[in-house]
Motif scaffolding. Structure first.
Motif, PDB file in Angstrom:
ATOM      1  N   THR A  21       0.820  -1.221   0.000  1.00  0.00           N
ATOM      2  CA  THR A  21       0.000   0.000   0.000  1.00  0.00           C
ATOM      3  C   THR A  21       0.853   1.271   0.000  1.00  0.00           C
ATOM      4  O   THR A  21       0.358   2.343  -0.332  1.00  0.00           O
ATOM      5  CB  THR A  21      -0.930   0.015   1.223  1.00  0.00           C
ATOM      6  N   ASN A  41       0.785   5.241  -4.761  1.00  0.00           N
ATOM      7  CA  ASN A  41       0.045   5.138  -6.020  1.00  0.00           C
ATOM      8  C   ASN A  41      -0.051   3.697  -6.504  1.00  0.00           C
ATOM      9  O   ASN A  41       0.224   3.383  -7.671  1.00  0.00           O
ATOM     10  CB  ASN A  41       0.698   6.022  -7.081  1.00  0.00           C
ATOM     11  N   SER A  71      -2.775   2.110  -6.910  1.00  0.00           N
ATOM     12  CA  SER A  71      -3.873   2.061  -7.892  1.00  0.00           C
ATOM     13  C   SER A  71      -3.362   2.274  -9.304  1.00  0.00           C
ATOM     14  O   SER A  71      -3.693   1.532 -10.229  1.00  0.00           O
ATOM     15  CB  SER A  71      -4.902   3.140  -7.580  1.00  0.00           C
ATOM     16  N   LEU A 118      -1.570  -0.740 -10.565  1.00  0.00           N
ATOM     17  CA  LEU A 118      -2.501  -1.851 -10.829  1.00  0.00           C
ATOM     18  C   LEU A 118      -3.260  -1.633 -12.139  1.00  0.00           C
ATOM     19  O   LEU A 118      -3.428  -2.565 -12.925  1.00  0.00           O
ATOM     20  CB  LEU A 118      -3.480  -1.996  -9.668  1.00  0.00           C
ATOM     21  N   GLU A 119      -3.678  -0.385 -12.380  1.00  0.00           N
ATOM     22  CA  GLU A 119      -4.395  -0.108 -13.636  1.00  0.00           C
ATOM     23  C   GLU A 119      -3.513  -0.502 -14.821  1.00  0.00           C
ATOM     24  O   GLU A 119      -3.962  -1.115 -15.782  1.00  0.00           O
ATOM     25  CB  GLU A 119      -4.744   1.379 -13.730  1.00  0.00           C
ATOM     26  N   THR A 138      -6.852   3.061   0.762  1.00  0.00           N
ATOM     27  CA  THR A 138      -7.589   4.286   0.456  1.00  0.00           C
ATOM     28  C   THR A 138      -8.864   3.997  -0.336  1.00  0.00           C
ATOM     29  O   THR A 138      -9.010   2.915  -0.922  1.00  0.00           O
ATOM     30  CB  THR A 138      -6.695   5.186  -0.427  1.00  0.00           C
ATOM     31  N   GLU A 189      -9.507   5.270  -3.133  1.00  0.00           N
ATOM     32  CA  GLU A 189      -9.070   5.091  -4.529  1.00  0.00           C
ATOM     33  C   GLU A 189      -8.668   3.627  -4.778  1.00  0.00           C
ATOM     34  O   GLU A 189      -9.065   3.022  -5.786  1.00  0.00           O
ATOM     35  CB  GLU A 189      -7.869   6.013  -4.796  1.00  0.00           C
ATOM     36  N   LEU A 190      -7.912   3.063  -3.831  1.00  0.00           N
ATOM     37  CA  LEU A 190      -7.477   1.670  -4.006  1.00  0.00           C
ATOM     38  C   LEU A 190      -8.683   0.730  -3.993  1.00  0.00           C
ATOM     39  O   LEU A 190      -8.788  -0.176  -4.823  1.00  0.00           O
ATOM     40  CB  LEU A 190      -6.486   1.292  -2.906  1.00  0.00           C
ATOM     41  N   THR A 222     -10.352   0.853  -7.293  1.00  0.00           N
ATOM     42  CA  THR A 222      -9.590   0.140  -8.325  1.00  0.00           C
ATOM     43  C   THR A 222      -9.799  -1.371  -8.211  1.00  0.00           C
ATOM     44  O   THR A 222     -10.066  -2.052  -9.200  1.00  0.00           O
ATOM     45  CB  THR A 222      -8.090   0.464  -8.195  1.00  0.00           C
ATOM     46  N   VAL A 223      -9.728  -1.884  -6.992  1.00  0.00           N
ATOM     47  CA  VAL A 223      -9.919  -3.337  -6.801  1.00  0.00           C
ATOM     48  C   VAL A 223     -11.332  -3.734  -7.213  1.00  0.00           C
ATOM     49  O   VAL A 223     -11.534  -4.715  -7.922  1.00  0.00           O
ATOM     50  CB  VAL A 223      -9.656  -3.727  -5.331  1.00  0.00           C
ATOM     51  N   GLN A 280     -11.749  -3.262 -11.317  1.00  0.00           N
ATOM     52  CA  GLN A 280     -10.921  -4.000 -12.276  1.00  0.00           C
ATOM     53  C   GLN A 280     -11.197  -5.502 -12.179  1.00  0.00           C
ATOM     54  O   GLN A 280     -10.826  -6.142 -11.189  1.00  0.00           O
ATOM     55  CB  GLN A 280      -9.441  -3.716 -12.025  1.00  0.00           C
TER      56      GLN A 280
END
Ligand code: SF4
Length: 440
Positions: free
Chosen positions: A200, A212, A214, A217-218, A240, A242-243, A246-247, A250
């Motif tokens: 993280t 960052n 996320s 990962l993108e 976060t 944001e994370l 993203t999880v 995606q």
């Protein structure tokens, strides 16, 4: 002196996945230098033992491994070597023909040359250098690989030697991570396990100066051949919104998160130097389950930390009952010279530590069984890993089983299934932590 061509080198890879990747990188360098790589140390001129050193048990394993090596010269590499060099007041270490710290593994070729030349190489340092981008010879199953996105750690948990043995946190450049992931993918890897001491924190030390994960990962999700991206070692405080988005957003990111929590009693968390409270953990578990439907959680907890009272332990078991985390590793505290915790008052007797470990494991196995039972009747996509001739069953892993730390799914199939194949399996039962089913 015989040239590299004539010399045989063996490498014994010990320790965590991060250390195994270093072993794979050393194999690549030795192979490129022309050394003949052999499996059996007794056939080798030099054996590199890439060790783990963060707890006494692991160091004992390294000692026993090295004692078994017959005629070959031995290079002690990895965290045990660094432990011997860096931990003040430590017990007696291992004598070897050469020493290579985890920060200098990419000097393994000159180290082997030195040993073959009758010298004793002592290569340390490099723990604050950028993470090496040396390629690796992937040793694991062809369809699954770990990828290390950072090295070292700054969290300084009171019981942990890793910041001393692996240095401060250093994120790898995203382009290096992507290039390695693409190479692994071209070699047939479809499942990637993203690791670091703390994933993280990725990116906080790179331009832009903020975590960052996320973003990385993108980019990884953009690699065509990848089907599954798993995340291990998330630090609770740094998960976060944001994370989470993203999880959740995606498809390739497996809805399985490994979040070492270590305890749930606030005084113990404070003494461990973990930067969150029980209330934070409860909120996190609820939020993750709300925002990532069906998310499977894994965690690790330590029992018997200095100063842990019976009430603290009860608080931990209460939390486990509340959180119903299906995948939990329970460890008894290990007093490590060189850590803050080793000097704390209220050291818990070994017998008590072991009793608490047994109690927590028993409670947890009921939670895990209930989880496995709750999946009966559902269909899971399983990555086949092989065929067990004795059981007469195929075996593999669904999203709910991460490699090496969780059980697997045993299944029947009317047709032949190859390792690396993904297929739907109807889950029909659970046995000792493993799932059972039949291919559809
Ligand atoms: S997060 Fe804590 S336990 Fe994990 S490697 Fe870092 S210091 Fe050690």
């Amino acid at each position: 002196m015989k040239t590299a061509m004539g010399n045989k080198v063996a490498l014994i890879a010990m320790g965590c996945e991060k250390n195994v990747i270093n072993s794979e990188q050393m194999l690549y360098l030795l192979d490129k230098a022309g050394y003949q790589l052999v499996d059996d140390p007794n056939r080798a001129d030099v054996t590199v033992v890439n060790t783990c050193g963060f707890i006494a048990e692991a160091r004992q394993e390294a000692l026993e491994q090295i004692r078994e090596i017959g005629g070959s010269k031995v290079i002690l590499a990895g965290c045990m070597a660094e432990w011997q060099k860096s931990v003040p007041g430590r017990k007696k270490g291992i004598r070897a023909d050469g020493y290579v710290g985890p920060g200098r593994f990419d000097d393994i070729v000159p180290a082997v040359e030195a040993v073959l030349g009758g010298r004793v190489p002592v290569f340390f340092g490099g723990l604050d250098e950028p993470v090496s981008a040396v390629p690796r010879i992937h040793m694991g199953p062809p369809h699954t690989a770990y990828i290390k996105i950072a090295e070292g750690c700054d969290n300084r948990c009171a019981y942990c030697l890793i910041p001393t043995l692996r240095g401060p946190y250093r994120s790898r450049k995203p382009e290096d991570v992507l290039a390695e992931a693409e190479t692994l993918c071209r070699s047939g890897v479809t499942e990637l396990v993203v690791i670091a001491q703390d994933v993280t924190r990725y990116g906080f030390d790179l331009p832009g100066g903020k975590p960052n994960l996320s973003g990385l990962l993108e980019k990884l999700c953009g690699i065509g051949g990848l089907r599954r991206i798993r995340l291990h070692y998330l630090y609770p405080e740094l998960i976060t919104d944001e994370l989470i988005a993203t999880v959740a957003g995606q498809e390739k990111i497996v809805k399985y998160l490994d979040i070492p929590m270590q305890h749930a009693s606030d005084p113990v968390l404070k003494a461990m130097n973990r930067r969150y409270t029980r209330a934070d953990l409860e909120r996190l578990v609820v939020t993750l389950r709300e925002r990532i439907p069906g998310v499977i959680l894994r965690t690790t907890v330590i029992v018997g930390f200095p100063g842990e009272t019976e009430d603290d332990f009860i608080e931990l078991t209460d939390f486990l009952r509340f959180a119903k985390i299906p995948r939990v590793g329970v460890f008894a505290y290990s007093r490590e010279t060189g850590t803050v915790a080793a000097g704390l008052p209220g050291q818990v007797p070994s017998k008590m530590r072991k009793r608490r470990q047994r109690v927590a494991e028993k409670l947890q196995s009921r939670i895990t069984d209930a989880f496995n039972q709750s999946r009966v009747g559902s269909v899971a996509e399983v990555l086949c890993e092989g065929y067990d001739r004795y059981a007469g069953l195929y075996y593999g892993r669904s999203e709910a089983e991460s490699p090496e730390v969780d059980g697997c799914v045993f299944f029947t199939s009317e047709r032949k299934v190859s390792p690396g194949e993904y297929l739907p399996v109807l889950l029909e039962g659970a046995l000792d932590g493993d799932g059972k089913g039949r291919a559809l």
